[in-house]
Design an enzyme around this catalytic site. Structure first.
Site: not given
Length: 179
Positions: A75, A32, A144, A62-63
């Site tokens: 996560h 990503r 987030d 982001k982030h």
């Protein structure tokens, strides 16, 4: 991507990631990331924002202030980055370069050089001093997803802390009605 989103009526995309990939870090950012060199990341991020805008889509950087050094998947748990403030300046470069973006998203990462207790999303110091002042980001600041396991407490408690830290919108992407 922008044309596909516009075709189905979507007007905002939480893209691009401006995280600078670091060798040996957790692969949650992985591909990503646009790369490991900050100005390349910034150039590709700018192109992504411009491409989305040409299709009528608002992008979200982001982030903030950078997830590329994290050794854990936010996560599932809270990543802690022990890099020095000087080392972290490297990670801020793409965000500074694109600080005029209309929307940004925080990182659920604790940076001990800035706040040894709180992840960026819940840290008044990181939100105000790093994101707003040092980076110069003045746009709409989203958290987030607050349902991620990096944060402790209930989702409403997390949201209250994020808003108190200076985030503009608290995202609960799973939308569990009890939360």
């Amino acid at each position: 991507l922008g044309l596909d989103l516009a075709e189905v009526g979507i007007t905002v995309d939480c893209y691009p990631s401006l995280d600078v990939r670091q060798a040996g870090a957790h692969d949650v950012i992985g591909d990503r990331a646009f790369g490991a060199e900050p100005m390349r990341v910034a150039a590709l991020g700018r192109a992504a924002l411009q491409g989305l805008a040409r299709a009528g889509i608002v992008g979200c950087i982001k982030h903030i202030p950078g997830h590329g050094r994290a050794m854990a998947d936010s996560h599932k748990e809270l990543p802690t980055v022990d890099a020095s403030a000087q080392e972290l300046e490297y990670d801020l470069r793409p965000f500074r370069s694109l600080a005029k973006a209309p929307i940004g998203m925080t990182a659920h990462v604790r940076y001990t050089a800035w706040d040894a207790e709180n992840p960026a999303t819940l840290s008044p110091f990181v939100v105000q001093q790093i994101i707003r002042q040092r980076i110069g980001f003045e746009g709409l600041l989203l958290t987030d997803d607050l349902d991620m396991e990096a944060l402790s407490g209930s989702v409403p408690e997390r949201a209250a802390k994020a808003l108190a830290a200076g985030c503009d919108i608290a995202l609960n992407c799973w939308a569990k009605m009890d939360d």
